[in-house]
Design a protein around this motif. Structure first.
Motif, PDB file in Angstrom:
ATOM      1  N   ILE A  85       6.886  20.191  -7.027  1.00 35.27           N
ATOM      2  CA  ILE A  85       8.028  19.925  -6.149  1.00 35.27           C
ATOM      3  C   ILE A  85       7.446  19.519  -4.811  1.00 35.27           C
ATOM      4  O   ILE A  85       6.512  20.148  -4.325  1.00 35.27           O
ATOM      5  CB  ILE A  85       8.938  21.158  -5.990  1.00 35.27           C
ATOM      6  N   SER A  86       7.971  18.458  -4.247  1.00 33.10           N
ATOM      7  CA  SER A  86       7.479  17.974  -2.970  1.00 33.10           C
ATOM      8  C   SER A  86       8.669  17.639  -2.076  1.00 33.10           C
ATOM      9  O   SER A  86       9.657  17.068  -2.529  1.00 33.10           O
ATOM     10  CB  SER A  86       6.623  16.717  -3.191  1.00 33.10           C
ATOM     11  N   GLN A  87       8.551  18.022  -0.831  1.00 32.17           N
ATOM     12  CA  GLN A  87       9.546  17.601   0.160  1.00 32.17           C
ATOM     13  C   GLN A  87       8.821  17.351   1.463  1.00 32.17           C
ATOM     14  O   GLN A  87       7.754  17.905   1.711  1.00 32.17           O
ATOM     15  CB  GLN A  87      10.645  18.644   0.335  1.00 32.17           C
ATOM     16  N   THR A  97       4.524  12.361   3.801  1.00 28.15           N
ATOM     17  CA  THR A  97       3.885  13.534   4.365  1.00 28.15           C
ATOM     18  C   THR A  97       4.653  14.736   3.862  1.00 28.15           C
ATOM     19  O   THR A  97       5.824  14.929   4.212  1.00 28.15           O
ATOM     20  CB  THR A  97       3.913  13.501   5.912  1.00 28.15           C
ATOM     21  N   ALA A  98       4.023  15.504   2.989  1.00 24.50           N
ATOM     22  CA  ALA A  98       4.680  16.676   2.423  1.00 24.50           C
ATOM     23  C   ALA A  98       4.626  17.816   3.432  1.00 24.50           C
ATOM     24  O   ALA A  98       3.697  17.923   4.217  1.00 24.50           O
ATOM     25  CB  ALA A  98       4.007  17.099   1.130  1.00 24.50           C
ATOM     26  N   GLY A  99       5.640  18.624   3.393  1.00 30.84           N
ATOM     27  CA  GLY A  99       5.675  19.782   4.270  1.00 30.84           C
ATOM     28  C   GLY A  99       7.073  20.327   4.333  1.00 30.84           C
ATOM     29  O   GLY A  99       8.008  19.773   3.754  1.00 30.84           O
ATOM     30  N   LEU A 100       7.207  21.409   5.031  1.00 32.78           N
ATOM     31  CA  LEU A 100       8.500  22.043   5.176  1.00 32.78           C
ATOM     32  C   LEU A 100       9.370  21.199   6.097  1.00 32.78           C
ATOM     33  O   LEU A 100       8.961  20.828   7.179  1.00 32.78           O
ATOM     34  CB  LEU A 100       8.330  23.446   5.758  1.00 32.78           C
ATOM     35  N   VAL A 101      10.554  20.864   5.637  1.00 32.65           N
ATOM     36  CA  VAL A 101      11.514  20.130   6.463  1.00 32.65           C
ATOM     37  C   VAL A 101      12.596  21.131   6.861  1.00 32.65           C
ATOM     38  O   VAL A 101      13.324  21.621   6.007  1.00 32.65           O
ATOM     39  CB  VAL A 101      12.150  18.942   5.698  1.00 32.65           C
ATOM     40  N   PRO A 102      12.660  21.483   8.155  1.00 36.41           N
ATOM     41  CA  PRO A 102      13.683  22.464   8.559  1.00 36.41           C
ATOM     42  C   PRO A 102      15.069  22.003   8.197  1.00 36.41           C
ATOM     43  O   PRO A 102      15.417  20.848   8.416  1.00 36.41           O
ATOM     44  CB  PRO A 102      13.514  22.545  10.082  1.00 36.41           C
ATOM     45  N   ARG A 103      15.866  22.876   7.627  1.00 32.50           N
ATOM     46  CA  ARG A 103      17.234  22.565   7.216  1.00 32.50           C
ATOM     47  C   ARG A 103      18.062  22.153   8.438  1.00 32.50           C
ATOM     48  O   ARG A 103      18.006  22.797   9.462  1.00 32.50           O
ATOM     49  CB  ARG A 103      17.839  23.774   6.535  1.00 32.50           C
ATOM     50  N   GLY A 104      18.798  21.071   8.286  1.00 34.86           N
ATOM     51  CA  GLY A 104      19.670  20.608   9.369  1.00 34.86           C
ATOM     52  C   GLY A 104      18.947  19.862  10.454  1.00 34.86           C
ATOM     53  O   GLY A 104      19.513  19.563  11.471  1.00 34.86           O
ATOM     54  N   ILE A 117       0.854  -1.184   0.000  1.00 35.40           N
ATOM     55  CA  ILE A 117       0.000   0.000   0.000  1.00 35.40           C
ATOM     56  C   ILE A 117       0.894   1.240   0.000  1.00 35.40           C
ATOM     57  O   ILE A 117       1.971   1.251   0.595  1.00 35.40           O
ATOM     58  CB  ILE A 117      -0.987   0.048   1.186  1.00 35.40           C
ATOM     59  N   HIS A 118       0.427   2.257  -0.702  1.00 38.70           N
ATOM     60  CA  HIS A 118       1.164   3.512  -0.829  1.00 38.70           C
ATOM     61  C   HIS A 118       0.204   4.646  -0.494  1.00 38.70           C
ATOM     62  O   HIS A 118      -0.884   4.736  -1.067  1.00 38.70           O
ATOM     63  CB  HIS A 118       1.675   3.660  -2.271  1.00 38.70           C
ATOM     64  N   VAL A 119       0.581   5.501   0.452  1.00 37.37           N
ATOM     65  CA  VAL A 119      -0.217   6.667   0.789  1.00 37.37           C
ATOM     66  C   VAL A 119       0.585   7.883   0.357  1.00 37.37           C
ATOM     67  O   VAL A 119       1.669   8.151   0.879  1.00 37.37           O
ATOM     68  CB  VAL A 119      -0.539   6.737   2.303  1.00 37.37           C
ATOM     69  N   GLY A 120       0.059   8.595  -0.631  1.00 34.88           N
ATOM     70  CA  GLY A 120       0.746   9.759  -1.178  1.00 34.88           C
ATOM     71  C   GLY A 120       0.563  10.994  -0.322  1.00 34.88           C
ATOM     72  O   GLY A 120      -0.156  10.989   0.679  1.00 34.88           O
ATOM     73  N   THR A 121       1.198  12.076  -0.756  1.00 32.48           N
ATOM     74  CA  THR A 121       1.156  13.331  -0.001  1.00 32.48           C
ATOM     75  C   THR A 121      -0.249  13.916   0.065  1.00 32.48           C
ATOM     76  O   THR A 121      -0.545  14.674   0.982  1.00 32.48           O
ATOM     77  CB  THR A 121       2.098  14.370  -0.631  1.00 32.48           C
ATOM     78  N   ASN A 122      -1.105  13.543  -0.870  1.00 28.91           N
ATOM     79  CA  ASN A 122      -2.485  14.038  -0.859  1.00 28.91           C
ATOM     80  C   ASN A 122      -3.410  13.137  -0.041  1.00 28.91           C
ATOM     81  O   ASN A 122      -4.610  13.358   0.007  1.00 28.91           O
ATOM     82  CB  ASN A 122      -3.007  14.177  -2.293  1.00 28.91           C
TER      83      ASN A 122
END
Length: 181
Positions: free
Chosen positions: A148-150, A172-179, A88-93
């Protein structure tokens, strides 16, 4: 060496273990106990130094690399072998796709990955299961629209007679803090 008097009475086994660990840390001059960091910037590496799980960790990482390459190429033949029959695959949407639906979307080029990069990862193995979590960055084309997704991902691999098979994958798409993997 006496334990600090600030510690409450230690009656439970967990509390006694905590006290022993604290005493060891104080005796060895360690100011804190540290968990090994999550691996950043994945790259080709030599033998894993993880003791008895080293071979399993290396095999899961190799399966991850094969899966990533197959996704980048849209190689449904390779993915048919890599994905478990009940994948099973759950995408960002939030859309849930079973193996056949995911393969069909890739085959019809409804989803096409231009890039797919893992930016950090952590592998945990228990018995015949491995949980891989981390962060990703991808550029894709969905229904002809570039995106673009991260974000973060979680994949569950199961080992069978044929090797490691990907059973579940969630993004789960969203902002990933750098570092901050």
């Amino acid at each position: 060496m006496a334990l600090p008097s600030a510690l409450p009475s230690l009656s439970s086994r967990a509390a006694r273990c905590t006290a022993v660990l604290l005493a060891v840390a104080l005796c060895t001059g360690a100011s804190r106990l540290v968990r090994p960091p999550v691996q950043d910037a994945p790259m080709a590496h030599g033998p894993n130094q993880a003791g008895p799980n080293a071979a399993a960790l290396d095999a899961v990482w190799a399966a991850e690399q094969e899966w990533l390459l197959s996704m980048r190429r849209g190689d449904t033949t390779a993915l048919r072998r890599i994905l478990s029959s009940d994948h099973i695959h759950v995408g960002t949407n939030g859309r849930l796709r079973h193996k056949s639906e995911l393969l069909l979307a890739l085959q019809r080029r409804q989803v096409r990955f231009l890039t797919y990069d893992v930016t950090s990862y952590d592998i945990r193995i228990t018995g015949t299961a491995a949980i891989v979590s981390g962060t990703y960055h991808t550029q894709l084309e969905r229904q002809g629209v570039r995106e673009i997704s991260q974000g973060r991902y979680l994949r569950v691999w199961l080992r069978d007679d044929g090797g490691w098979r990907l059973m579940a994958h969630q993004l789960t798409a969203g902002l990933v803090p750098r570092g901050r993997p």
